[in-house]
Write an enzyme that holds these catalytic residues in place. Sequence first.
Site, PDB file in Angstrom:
ATOM      1  N   GLY A   1     -11.038   2.799   1.046  1.00 30.55           N
ATOM      2  CA  GLY A   1     -10.400   3.147   2.317  1.00 30.55           C
ATOM      3  C   GLY A   1     -11.407   3.791   3.248  1.00 30.55           C
ATOM      4  N   GLY A   2     -11.371   5.132   3.325  1.00 28.01           N
ATOM      5  CA  GLY A   2     -12.209   5.902   4.243  1.00 28.01           C
ATOM      6  C   GLY A   2     -13.664   5.454   4.290  1.00 28.01           C
TER       7      GLY A   2
ATOM      8  CG  HIS B   1      -1.965   1.038   1.165  1.00 27.10           C
ATOM      9  ND1 HIS B   1      -1.698   2.353   1.494  1.00 27.10           N
ATOM     10  CD2 HIS B   1      -3.254   0.992   0.760  1.00 27.10           C
ATOM     11  CE1 HIS B   1      -2.801   3.059   1.298  1.00 27.10           C
ATOM     12  NE2 HIS B   1      -3.755   2.256   0.854  1.00 27.10           N
TER      13      HIS B   1
ATOM     14  CB  SER C   1     -11.164   9.461  -3.630  1.00 23.73           C
ATOM     15  OG  SER C   1     -10.196  10.138  -2.839  1.00 23.73           O
TER      16      SER C   1
HETATM   17  P1  PGA Z   1      -9.468   6.067   0.238  1.00 23.28           P
HETATM   18  O1  PGA Z   1      -8.266   5.039   0.479  1.00 23.28           O
HETATM   19  O2  PGA Z   1     -10.623   5.280  -0.267  1.00 23.28           O
HETATM   20  O3  PGA Z   1      -9.714   6.659   1.599  1.00 23.28           O
HETATM   21  O4  PGA Z   1      -8.974   7.069  -0.755  1.00 23.28           O
HETATM   22  C1  PGA Z   1      -8.009   4.011  -0.418  1.00 23.28           C
HETATM   23  C2  PGA Z   1      -6.809   3.236   0.038  1.00 23.28           C
HETATM   24  O5  PGA Z   1      -5.859   3.839   0.536  1.00 23.28           O
HETATM   25  O6  PGA Z   1      -6.757   2.017  -0.073  1.00 23.28           O
END
Ligand code: PGA
Length: 243
Positions: A224-225, A89, A203
Amino acid sequence: MVSKKIVVGNMKMNLTAQEINQYLKEFEKKEISKNVIICPSTIYLPYFVGKKFQVGIQNVAAYEMGAYTGEVAAKQAKSIKVDYAIIGHSERRSYFHESDDIIREKITLALKEKLKVILCIGETEEERDSLKTYKVLKKQLKTALQGLDYKEVFNIVIAYEPVWAIGTGRVPSNLEIHDTIAFIKEIVEELTQHKLPVLYGGSVTDTNIKTLNKIENVDGYLVGGASTKVDKFMKIIEVVVPQ
Ligand code: PGA
């Protein structure tokens, strides 16, 4: 394309034990596909294994078991029935200085323990601006995948995550994602003689998932978030892997 898409939730270093309990209570009320993989903080993994969905660890050590304080070995993750390991990651690459060589070592150990691997790759904003995206992705793939046994390669899923899109609310256009994923698929096939699933991450939210899900060569999404909020994550799952 794989027969059914995959949704991975990378919770990163979020949520307390109490919040996790609440999360699971709400999450388990719904019908959830086996193609959903949740990756909580390592200490919470035992709460997640053995449920309807699959479970991933966010990182594994680049060493077998032994005197490595604070690390978790692939073998230990496997021993509590974790299914997947996220490796490479961008937060591991940048904050913990993980090189492509370390990443290959981790992949090798994970595959040896029969953990499936979610290999993350992606370019920084600077690399994108200087038109080096394809070059960077090719190097990341080449170093991570070289020398792996073909039989093991089947257990790898690639996640394309542009670093500049992670946690920023900025997302490439569908066309850009499509073209980059086509490029990644071509390189992976060239390197391994196999077709591997490729996910998009960066995102992804409940509000943009319907648009993103129209990209025909994407095999799923790494979230992620939005995966730390049950309602948002469920909406994403319902769009990508409806039951
Ligand atoms: P995000 O993170 O959806 O918060 O942008 C994705 C990730 O880092 O795997």
